[in-house]
Motif scaffolding. Structure first.
Motif, PDB file in Angstrom:
ATOM      1  N   ALA A   1     -95.050  32.089 -79.322  1.00  0.00           N
ATOM      2  CA  ALA A   1     -95.139  30.736 -79.880  1.00  0.00           C
ATOM      3  C   ALA A   1     -94.300  30.711 -81.147  1.00  0.00           C
ATOM      4  N   ASP A   2     -93.147  30.074 -81.092  1.00  0.00           N
ATOM      5  CA  ASP A   2     -92.174  30.109 -82.178  1.00  0.00           C
ATOM      6  C   ASP A   2     -91.973  28.708 -82.749  1.00  0.00           C
ATOM      7  N   PRO A   3     -92.341  28.473 -84.017  1.00  0.00           N
ATOM      8  CA  PRO A   3     -92.182  27.132 -84.587  1.00  0.00           C
ATOM      9  C   PRO A   3     -90.730  26.704 -84.751  1.00  0.00           C
ATOM     10  N   LEU A   4     -89.781  27.660 -84.626  1.00  0.00           N
ATOM     11  CA  LEU A   4     -88.361  27.339 -84.742  1.00  0.00           C
ATOM     12  C   LEU A   4     -87.732  27.011 -83.390  1.00  0.00           C
ATOM     13  N   ASN A   5     -88.546  26.959 -82.346  1.00  0.00           N
ATOM     14  CA  ASN A   5     -88.071  26.586 -81.018  1.00  0.00           C
ATOM     15  C   ASN A   5     -88.584  25.192 -80.682  1.00  0.00           C
TER      16      ASN A   5
ATOM     17  N   ALA B   1     -87.411  18.305 -74.492  1.00  0.00           N
ATOM     18  CA  ALA B   1     -88.621  18.952 -75.007  1.00  0.00           C
ATOM     19  C   ALA B   1     -89.712  17.931 -75.304  1.00  0.00           C
ATOM     20  N   TYR B   2     -89.350  16.794 -75.912  1.00  0.00           N
ATOM     21  CA  TYR B   2     -90.338  15.766 -76.257  1.00  0.00           C
ATOM     22  C   TYR B   2     -90.987  15.188 -75.001  1.00  0.00           C
TER      23      TYR B   2
ATOM     24  N   ALA C   1    -102.608  25.974 -83.790  1.00  0.00           N
ATOM     25  CA  ALA C   1    -102.087  24.978 -82.839  1.00  0.00           C
ATOM     26  C   ALA C   1    -100.844  25.427 -82.093  1.00  0.00           C
ATOM     27  N   GLY C   2    -100.230  26.541 -82.497  1.00  0.00           N
ATOM     28  CA  GLY C   2     -98.970  26.954 -81.887  1.00  0.00           C
ATOM     29  C   GLY C   2     -99.084  27.222 -80.396  1.00  0.00           C
ATOM     30  N   ARG C   3     -98.141  26.711 -79.627  1.00  0.00           N
ATOM     31  CA  ARG C   3     -98.098  26.883 -78.176  1.00  0.00           C
ATOM     32  C   ARG C   3     -96.761  27.477 -77.761  1.00  0.00           C
ATOM     33  N   ASP C   4     -96.787  28.248 -76.689  1.00  0.00           N
ATOM     34  CA  ASP C   4     -95.567  28.805 -76.122  1.00  0.00           C
ATOM     35  C   ASP C   4     -95.054  27.833 -75.068  1.00  0.00           C
ATOM     36  N   GLY C   5     -94.088  27.011 -75.451  1.00  0.00           N
ATOM     37  CA  GLY C   5     -93.612  25.976 -74.544  1.00  0.00           C
ATOM     38  C   GLY C   5     -92.528  26.411 -73.582  1.00  0.00           C
TER      39      GLY C   5
ATOM     40  N   ASP D   1     -89.017  23.593 -77.883  1.00  0.00           N
ATOM     41  CA  ASP D   1     -89.983  23.512 -76.780  1.00  0.00           C
ATOM     42  C   ASP D   1     -91.377  23.879 -77.266  1.00  0.00           C
ATOM     43  N   ASP D   2     -91.467  24.973 -78.002  1.00  0.00           N
ATOM     44  CA  ASP D   2     -92.760  25.407 -78.542  1.00  0.00           C
ATOM     45  C   ASP D   2     -93.294  24.388 -79.541  1.00  0.00           C
TER      46      ASP D   2
END
Length: 251
Positions: free
Chosen positions: A190-194, A86-87, A180-184, A196-197
């Motif tokens: 767009a989930d801050p607990l994922n 992910a990084y 700033a949330g993105r759907d990665g 990738d996102d």
């Protein structure tokens, strides 16, 4: 005897002056020195393919990172392979969107380590889809040990309807995530607990705040925008340098 005493006083004075000069020359301190510290080397990953960038939705899992590079670098750095994937993809995607940023995966990874130990805080782990095994929720931002930030999301993300709390492996405050949330991972949310996102959101946020992250001022400004703490910046810098060195990316 008086002459000897005067000589001794002069020698002591001269020693103090020289010591003071050496301190300022060899150990610069204060804001100017803080901003002038070199940015860590910005490490790049070996990717086989890279999907096009979209402002809100990309699929990091479709950005195929070279399996040999991923396994080797994960072993060298002790970063879980799923987090490293992910990084690395997040840094590449952010650089595609903002070519002048030049962020390295090691900077994104350093923040992930400082914020949640790559999603393992509290004994947690990442699933194959990058989801944390349990909520990672920071302390209440009630003005005690941290800044006071009244609730901005009705407790939807952080479970606290009175005060905001940082959420997820990259520890976004709900109000920041809203912007700033993105759907990665391309699932439409767009989930801050994922991871990738969260990683893509962090990399994009840093690029938007710092400019060229290969420069001292650009890198420091970006990380300070993430957390306005000098000690935080030092911790992230040390960890990013360590990851670059461990992976053989340090110049």
């Amino acid at each position: 005897m008086l002459r000897l005493k005067r000589l001794a006083v002069f020698c002591l004075f001269a020693t103090c002056v020289i010591t003071g000069l050496l301190f300022w020359v060899l150990r610069p301190s204060g804001p100017a020195a803080f901003w002038s510290q070199s940015a860590p080397p910005q490490a790049g990953a070996k990717l086989a393919t890279l999907q096009g960038f979209s402002a809100r939705a990309v699929d990091i899992t479709d950005s195929t990172i070279d399996a040999e590079w991923l396994g080797r670098t994960a072993a060298q750095t002790n970063i879980p392979a799923r987090a490293l994937q992910a990084y690395a993809a997040a840094a590449e995607l952010a650089n595609t969107a903002t070519p002048g940023c030049r962020i390295g995966w090691n900077t994104v990874a350093a923040i992930g380590f400082v914020e949640s130990a790559h999603g393992s805080h509290g004994g947690g782990s990442l699933s194959s889809t990058g989801q944390v095994s349990g909520p990672i929720i920071g302390p209440s931002l009630d003005g005690g040990n941290f800044a006071a930030i009244p609730d901005t999301d009705d407790g939807v993300l952080d479970g606290d309807a009175r005060w905001d709390r940082a959420v997820g492996p990259m520890q976004f405050i709900p109000s920041t995530w809203e912007q700033a949330g993105r759907d990665g991972n391309g699932d439409g949310v767009a989930d801050p607990l994922n991871i990738d996102d969260a990683a893509l959101s962090a990399a994009t946020y840093l690029c938007g705040a710092g400019g060229d992250l290969t420069t001292a001022r650009g890198w420091t400004g970006a990380v300070l925008s993430y957390n306005q703490s000098d000690s935080y910046v030092r911790q992230v810098r040390d960890q990013a340098n360590a990851y670059a060195k461990q992976s053989g990316s340090a110049g």
